[in-house]
Design an enzyme around this catalytic site. Sequence first.
Site, PDB file in Angstrom:
ATOM      1  N   TYR A   1     -14.439   9.947  -1.960  1.00 54.20           N
ATOM      2  CA  TYR A   1     -13.365   9.612  -2.907  1.00 54.20           C
ATOM      3  C   TYR A   1     -13.390  10.465  -4.172  1.00 54.20           C
ATOM      4  CZ  TYR A   1     -11.857   5.582  -0.185  1.00 54.20           C
ATOM      5  OH  TYR A   1     -11.363   4.779   0.815  1.00 54.20           O
TER       6      TYR A   1
ATOM      7  N   ARG B   1       0.847  -1.198   0.000  1.00 53.93           N
ATOM      8  CA  ARG B   1       0.000   0.000   0.000  1.00 53.93           C
ATOM      9  C   ARG B   1       0.883   1.249   0.000  1.00 53.93           C
ATOM     10  NH1 ARG B   1      -4.970   1.643   4.165  1.00 53.93           N
ATOM     11  NH2 ARG B   1      -5.371   3.694   3.260  1.00 53.93           N
TER      12      ARG B   1
ATOM     13  N   ASN C   1     -10.163  -4.591  -1.671  1.00 51.71           N
ATOM     14  CA  ASN C   1     -10.067  -3.470  -2.592  1.00 51.71           C
ATOM     15  C   ASN C   1      -9.112  -3.735  -3.734  1.00 51.71           C
ATOM     16  OD1 ASN C   1     -11.746  -1.278  -2.043  1.00 51.71           O
ATOM     17  ND2 ASN C   1     -10.630  -0.877  -0.132  1.00 51.71           N
TER      18      ASN C   1
ATOM     19  N   ASP D   1     -18.107   0.002   2.408  1.00 49.72           N
ATOM     20  CA  ASP D   1     -18.808   0.691   3.495  1.00 49.72           C
ATOM     21  C   ASP D   1     -18.826   2.214   3.347  1.00 49.72           C
ATOM     22  OD1 ASP D   1     -16.122   1.127   3.895  1.00 49.72           O
ATOM     23  OD2 ASP D   1     -16.179   0.776   6.048  1.00 49.72           O
TER      24      ASP D   1
HETATM   25  C1  G6P Z   1     -13.076   3.053   3.592  1.00 54.50           C
HETATM   26  C2  G6P Z   1     -13.222   2.444   2.237  1.00 54.50           C
HETATM   27  C3  G6P Z   1     -12.372   1.213   2.136  1.00 54.50           C
HETATM   28  C4  G6P Z   1     -10.937   1.574   2.414  1.00 54.50           C
HETATM   29  C5  G6P Z   1     -10.829   2.190   3.778  1.00 54.50           C
HETATM   30  C6  G6P Z   1      -9.425   2.667   4.027  1.00 54.50           C
HETATM   31  O1  G6P Z   1     -13.633   2.242   4.553  1.00 54.50           O
HETATM   32  O2  G6P Z   1     -14.529   2.114   1.932  1.00 54.50           O
HETATM   33  O3  G6P Z   1     -12.509   0.693   0.857  1.00 54.50           O
HETATM   34  O4  G6P Z   1     -10.096   0.460   2.328  1.00 54.50           O
HETATM   35  O5  G6P Z   1     -11.711   3.270   3.889  1.00 54.50           O
HETATM   36  O6  G6P Z   1      -9.301   2.994   5.351  1.00 54.50           O
HETATM   37  P1  G6P Z   1      -7.904   3.196   6.041  1.00 54.50           P
HETATM   38  O7  G6P Z   1      -8.280   3.603   7.413  1.00 54.50           O
HETATM   39  O8  G6P Z   1      -7.181   1.872   5.959  1.00 54.50           O
HETATM   40  O9  G6P Z   1      -7.214   4.262   5.265  1.00 54.50           O
HETATM   41 MN    MN Z   2     -14.476   0.927   0.004  1.00 52.22          MN
END
Ligand code: G6P
Ligand code: MN
Length: 444
Positions: free
Chosen positions: A263, A93, A147, A171
């Site tokens: 997003y 990531r 994802n 979500d």
């Molecule tokens: C949301 C999105 C997910 C994503 C996540 C990232 O929940 O719907 O698809 O992976 O955010 O969250 P983070 O806290 O890991 O940046």
């Molecule tokens: Mn998502």
Amino acid sequence: MKKYNIVIVGGGSTFTPGFLKSFCRMKEEFPINKLVLFDINAERQKTIGEFGKILFEELYPEADFTYTTDIEKTYTESDFVFMQMRVGGYKMRESDEKTPLSMGMIGQETVGAGGMAYGLRSTKEMIKAVYDIRRYAPDAWILNYSNPAAIVAEALRREFPNDKKILNICDQPENVVRSCSRLLSCDYKNLDPVYFGLNHYGWFTHIYDKTNGDDLLSEIKELIKEKGFLPQDAEQRDPSWLDTYGMVQPMMEDFPDYLPNTYNQYYLYPEYKVEHLNPNYTRANEVIDGREKRVFEECKTVIKAGTIKGYVNIHEDAHAEFMIEVAMSIAYNENNRYIVIVENNGAINNLPDDAMVEVAAVLGSNGPRPMRVGNIPLFQKGLLENQLACEKLLIDAYFEESYEKALQAFTLNRLINDAKKARKILDALIEENKGYWPEFKKAE
Ligand code: G6P
Ligand code: MN
């Protein structure tokens, strides 16, 4: 009441302990017979698995809890498989986020070049995992939120066209609805959204109050203008998430018709975002230093103490609760409404039938029944068609192992948008993703 057999793929995920706690808390509503954690990383999973054992011994002794790396043991007799794999872990990531940023492009988990890199990694492993599942559990429901869900959904649609028990879901639309409930000081369960888009790229056209039928969107717009926009659980969020939700205010000033998914900010303000993202410390670093540390420390503390008493705060996971409620809606044919990813087939009238789109759907034992939204306006249609073509070309590239198709996909992406830049970032990501991606061949 029937008791279900559950699998969580990605047992070593930072989200798993939250899931385990929610399963314990929701045991009356959704009783389970056995729960199996599966991960290919045995060591990482062990910490969470040992924590889970203690948690279940104390709170849920009637359920059989195990963790394993054995595919047959995992899937045999399973009813619901929750898929939250992260191929390459947070290390990759970080690469997805930093490599594009180092070249002046958006680097993000699921959008732009980084999202495409992750998409190719996930596609390979998700296809393999679905074959594994179907070998041992032909009838299990697969709830995928690995994802980038948009790209994974397109890949699975092509590889498993007749499999009606794969549901791709995210979500974030629900998180935005819950954030609206915070703003309106109402119960999110009373909000009924109308939504269209692709995963991580969509808009709410209406948010109805279920109690009286009022459309609350203009009130929401006024409140956002006045107060900004915060996640429902703002107090638990890291700074980058507060910035992300904060961007909803300028988005609504520029494009006031609909409430955007958070997003959308990357697609609408790529230059601004590149200037404001730190290429040396991205969201991956924030997660590694924050959630990952916290979660693993909690697990280790519990393992050391041999008990959860005094160490576990059980009321915490909106994400897990949401996914479990989705499973319940299917299991009990509740026909509740969720925003899910489905093959279009007219749900959005003026997008192609074979697009994987995100819309509200009634969800029951027969799967999702999407709610039509009619024609969408030209602005959103143009944006989405561009992204759709990009995602489809990327999956063409995957199946054909074609460098040219990958280059086309990267060139088309709005966050790259230039063939020379596309080639440069694609070549860099090919290097970084060795062993994870298919081996692209260049045409003679
Ligand atoms: C949301 C999105 C997910 C994503 C996540 C990232 O929940 O719907 O698809 O992976 O955010 O969250 P983070 O806290 O890991 O940046
Ligand atoms: Mn998502």
